[in-house]
Enzyme design. Structure first.
Site, PDB file in Angstrom:
ATOM      1  N   HIS A  50       0.845  -1.181   0.000  1.00 37.82           N
ATOM      2  CA  HIS A  50       0.000   0.000   0.000  1.00 37.82           C
ATOM      3  C   HIS A  50       0.890   1.243   0.000  1.00 37.82           C
ATOM      4  CE1 HIS A  50       0.540  -0.587   4.467  1.00 37.82           C
ATOM      5  NE2 HIS A  50       0.800   0.704   4.361  1.00 37.82           N
TER       6      HIS A  50
HETATM    7  P1  TYD Z   1      -2.002  -3.848   7.483  1.00 35.03           P
HETATM    8  O1  TYD Z   1      -2.166  -2.484   6.920  1.00 35.03           O
HETATM    9  O2  TYD Z   1      -2.585  -4.991   6.738  1.00 35.03           O
HETATM   10  O3  TYD Z   1      -0.453  -4.136   7.752  1.00 35.03           O
HETATM   11  P2  TYD Z   1       0.772  -4.203   6.687  1.00 35.03           P
HETATM   12  O4  TYD Z   1       0.970  -2.834   6.168  1.00 35.03           O
HETATM   13  O5  TYD Z   1       1.955  -4.623   7.495  1.00 35.03           O
HETATM   14  O6  TYD Z   1       0.451  -5.230   5.644  1.00 35.03           O
HETATM   15  O7  TYD Z   1      -2.567  -3.844   8.974  1.00 35.03           O
HETATM   16  C1  TYD Z   1      -2.883  -5.025   9.664  1.00 35.03           C
HETATM   17  C2  TYD Z   1      -4.129  -4.781  10.513  1.00 35.03           C
HETATM   18  O8  TYD Z   1      -3.841  -3.871  11.565  1.00 35.03           O
HETATM   19  C3  TYD Z   1      -5.283  -4.215   9.724  1.00 35.03           C
HETATM   20  O9  TYD Z   1      -6.464  -4.866  10.173  1.00 35.03           O
HETATM   21  C4  TYD Z   1      -5.320  -2.765  10.128  1.00 35.03           C
HETATM   22  C5  TYD Z   1      -4.759  -2.794  11.541  1.00 35.03           C
HETATM   23  N1  TYD Z   1      -4.048  -1.576  11.941  1.00 35.03           N
HETATM   24  C6  TYD Z   1      -4.579  -0.800  12.945  1.00 35.03           C
HETATM   25  O10 TYD Z   1      -5.667  -1.051  13.477  1.00 35.03           O
HETATM   26  N2  TYD Z   1      -3.884   0.309  13.355  1.00 35.03           N
HETATM   27  C7  TYD Z   1      -2.701   0.644  12.817  1.00 35.03           C
HETATM   28  O11 TYD Z   1      -2.086   1.655  13.224  1.00 35.03           O
HETATM   29  C8  TYD Z   1      -2.162  -0.179  11.751  1.00 35.03           C
HETATM   30  C9  TYD Z   1      -0.842   0.163  11.099  1.00 35.03           C
HETATM   31  C10 TYD Z   1      -2.866  -1.283  11.354  1.00 35.03           C
END
Ligand code: TYD
Length: 132
Positions: A50
């Site tokens: 992303h």
């Molecule tokens: P995700 O964006 O999929 O992580 P990555 O970038 O490592 O692939 O995030 C994983 C999960 O955590 C998703 O359900 C969103 C949640 N999340 C939060 O609730 N708060 C946060 O600050 C972050 C970064 C993620």
């Protein structure tokens, strides 16, 4: 073009060990509103995929190592993060992918804003359209 903006952290090293400092507004160009860290990631799995519209972040691999791919829509660079004494600044919309995590990897992320799903670009085509 190298998209990787390394931030050399101030490290206070003596015979007891080392202490690294990250001070908002001094070492990094934003105030820190949120801290999270990624750990226990399986070696063969990748995360990220992303970009953010406005969020600024500093990545520091405080333990172990991982590879971060940074892409601005035109160029992409890979950096191996394997030192707690430096960080990488992502301060504009950059697509990121993290992979090749070591078992002991702890990837610390300092962020300029709270969690806001509307700031995410989770689709690569949408990201390309946003940065063009
Ligand atoms: P995700 O964006 O999929 O992580 P990555 O970038 O490592 O692939 O995030 C994983 C999960 O955590 C998703 O359900 C969103 C949640 N999340 C939060 O609730 N708060 C946060 O600050 C972050 C970064 C993620």
């Amino acid at each position: 073009m190298n998209l990787v903006k390394k931030v050399a952290l101030t490290n206070h090293c003596d015979d007891r060990g080392s202490l690294a400092v990250i001070e908002a507004g001094k070492d990094i160009p934003f105030q820190i509103k949120r801290i999270y860290y990624i750990y226990g990631t399986k070696h063969n799995l990748a995360r990220g995929f992303h970009a953010h519209k406005t969020l600024k972040q500093l990545f520091v691999c405080v333990s172990g190592a991982c590879t971060v791919k940074i892409d601005d829509g035109k160029t992409s660079n890979d950096i191996r993060l394997d030192s707690p004494s430096e960080g990488v600044l992502l301060d504009r919309p950059l697509w990121r992918e993290m992979r090749n995590f070591t078992e002991d990897c702890v990837l610390l992320v300092l962020a300029s804003e709270g969690y806001d799903e509307s700031d995410y670009l989770r689709n690569y085509e949408e990201f390309l359209d946003y940065v063009k």
